[in-house]
Design a protein around this motif. Sequence first.
Motif, PDB file in Angstrom:
ATOM      1  N   LEU A   8       0.776  -1.248   0.027  1.00  0.00           N
ATOM      2  CA  LEU A   8      -0.066  -0.051  -0.163  1.00  0.00           C
ATOM      3  C   LEU A   8       0.786   0.990  -0.003  1.00  0.00           C
ATOM      4  O   LEU A   8       0.634   2.111  -0.802  1.00  0.00           O
ATOM      5  CB  LEU A   8      -1.060  -0.013   1.376  1.00  0.00           C
ATOM      6  CG  LEU A   8      -2.013   1.116   1.050  1.00  0.00           C
ATOM      7  CD1 LEU A   8      -2.987   0.801   0.077  1.00  0.00           C
ATOM      8  CD2 LEU A   8      -2.455   1.226   2.696  1.00  0.00           C
ATOM      9  N   CYS A   9       1.735   1.227   0.704  1.00  0.00           N
ATOM     10  CA  CYS A   9       2.434   2.695   1.100  1.00  0.00           C
ATOM     11  C   CYS A   9       3.938   2.601   0.699  1.00  0.00           C
ATOM     12  O   CYS A   9       4.717   3.823   0.471  1.00  0.00           O
ATOM     13  CB  CYS A   9       2.430   3.189   2.596  1.00  0.00           C
ATOM     14  SG  CYS A   9       3.676   2.288   3.723  1.00  0.00           S
ATOM     15  N   GLN A  20      -1.720 -10.666   2.840  1.00  0.00           N
ATOM     16  CA  GLN A  20      -2.962 -11.017   2.545  1.00  0.00           C
ATOM     17  C   GLN A  20      -2.555 -11.799   1.145  1.00  0.00           C
ATOM     18  O   GLN A  20      -1.988 -11.519   0.072  1.00  0.00           O
ATOM     19  CB  GLN A  20      -3.944  -9.901   1.883  1.00  0.00           C
ATOM     20  CG  GLN A  20      -5.037 -10.324   1.203  1.00  0.00           C
ATOM     21  CD  GLN A  20      -6.111  -9.098   1.205  1.00  0.00           C
ATOM     22  OE1 GLN A  20      -6.188  -8.433   2.143  1.00  0.00           O
ATOM     23  NE2 GLN A  20      -6.966  -8.974  -0.203  1.00  0.00           N
ATOM     24  N   THR A  21      -3.480 -13.043   0.953  1.00  0.00           N
ATOM     25  CA  THR A  21      -3.138 -13.949  -0.224  1.00  0.00           C
ATOM     26  C   THR A  21      -4.245 -13.899  -1.213  1.00  0.00           C
ATOM     27  O   THR A  21      -5.528 -13.937  -0.663  1.00  0.00           O
ATOM     28  CB  THR A  21      -2.856 -15.330   0.053  1.00  0.00           C
ATOM     29  OG1 THR A  21      -1.715 -15.273   1.075  1.00  0.00           O
ATOM     30  CG2 THR A  21      -2.679 -16.433  -1.166  1.00  0.00           C
ATOM     31  N   PHE A  38      -6.002  -1.364   2.916  1.00  0.00           N
ATOM     32  CA  PHE A  38      -6.056  -2.160   1.392  1.00  0.00           C
ATOM     33  C   PHE A  38      -7.331  -3.046   1.511  1.00  0.00           C
ATOM     34  O   PHE A  38      -7.932  -2.882   0.339  1.00  0.00           O
ATOM     35  CB  PHE A  38      -5.013  -3.077   1.406  1.00  0.00           C
ATOM     36  CG  PHE A  38      -4.816  -3.627   0.316  1.00  0.00           C
ATOM     37  CD1 PHE A  38      -4.049  -3.102  -0.881  1.00  0.00           C
ATOM     38  CD2 PHE A  38      -5.215  -5.046   0.127  1.00  0.00           C
ATOM     39  CE1 PHE A  38      -3.943  -3.950  -2.163  1.00  0.00           C
ATOM     40  CE2 PHE A  38      -5.086  -5.942  -1.206  1.00  0.00           C
ATOM     41  CZ  PHE A  38      -4.553  -5.061  -2.327  1.00  0.00           C
ATOM     42  N   ARG A  39      -7.601  -3.689   2.578  1.00  0.00           N
ATOM     43  CA  ARG A  39      -8.816  -4.474   2.471  1.00  0.00           C
ATOM     44  C   ARG A  39     -10.193  -3.470   2.315  1.00  0.00           C
ATOM     45  O   ARG A  39     -11.095  -3.984   1.706  1.00  0.00           O
ATOM     46  CB  ARG A  39      -8.840  -5.215   3.749  1.00  0.00           C
ATOM     47  CG  ARG A  39      -8.089  -6.394   3.591  1.00  0.00           C
ATOM     48  CD  ARG A  39      -8.140  -7.164   4.825  1.00  0.00           C
ATOM     49  NE  ARG A  39      -7.151  -8.536   4.858  1.00  0.00           N
ATOM     50  CZ  ARG A  39      -6.892  -8.987   6.048  1.00  0.00           C
ATOM     51  NH1 ARG A  39      -7.337  -8.750   7.262  1.00  0.00           N
ATOM     52  NH2 ARG A  39      -6.087 -10.145   5.969  1.00  0.00           N
ATOM     53  N   LEU A  40     -10.124  -2.582   2.743  1.00  0.00           N
ATOM     54  CA  LEU A  40     -11.287  -1.442   2.522  1.00  0.00           C
ATOM     55  C   LEU A  40     -11.377  -0.911   1.382  1.00  0.00           C
ATOM     56  O   LEU A  40     -12.354  -0.774   0.703  1.00  0.00           O
ATOM     57  CB  LEU A  40     -11.280  -0.331   3.503  1.00  0.00           C
ATOM     58  CG  LEU A  40     -11.624  -0.301   4.985  1.00  0.00           C
ATOM     59  CD1 LEU A  40     -11.073   0.601   5.887  1.00  0.00           C
ATOM     60  CD2 LEU A  40     -12.912  -1.142   5.133  1.00  0.00           C
ATOM     61  N   PRO A  49     -10.235  -0.948  -7.141  1.00  0.00           N
ATOM     62  CA  PRO A  49     -10.705  -0.282  -5.877  1.00  0.00           C
ATOM     63  C   PRO A  49     -12.189  -0.093  -5.894  1.00  0.00           C
ATOM     64  O   PRO A  49     -12.979   0.108  -7.036  1.00  0.00           O
ATOM     65  CB  PRO A  49      -9.982   0.979  -5.854  1.00  0.00           C
ATOM     66  CG  PRO A  49      -9.738   1.271  -7.418  1.00  0.00           C
ATOM     67  CD  PRO A  49      -9.457  -0.083  -8.016  1.00  0.00           C
ATOM     68  N   ILE A  50     -12.794   0.114  -4.806  1.00  0.00           N
ATOM     69  CA  ILE A  50     -14.098   0.379  -4.496  1.00  0.00           C
ATOM     70  C   ILE A  50     -14.402   1.848  -4.972  1.00  0.00           C
ATOM     71  O   ILE A  50     -13.685   2.634  -4.794  1.00  0.00           O
ATOM     72  CB  ILE A  50     -14.937   0.178  -3.180  1.00  0.00           C
ATOM     73  CG1 ILE A  50     -16.096   0.356  -3.218  1.00  0.00           C
ATOM     74  CG2 ILE A  50     -14.067   1.408  -2.137  1.00  0.00           C
ATOM     75  CD1 ILE A  50     -16.696  -0.375  -1.694  1.00  0.00           C
TER      76      ILE A  50
END
Length: 65
Positions: A8-9, A20-21, A38-40, A49-50
């Motif tokens: 992410l960063c 996360q796999t 990341f999950r959001l 992305p959402i």
Amino acid sequence: MEKESCTLCGQPVKLEGFTQTDSDGIKKFCCGGCLSLFRLIYPHGGTSPINKETANNNTNNEEST
């Protein structure tokens, strides 16, 4: 040995366990905050992305059930 970068960063990943796999393999994160964000942002674990349209479609689908 060079440290891997956070998905992410981009900061170096110094701690293990924040991963996360998905179908693209294992994504590594520097902290729980980056993993949670990341999950959001990417609720399906992929590269999409959402967005406002996705959120509206999800809300409409929930209301119709």
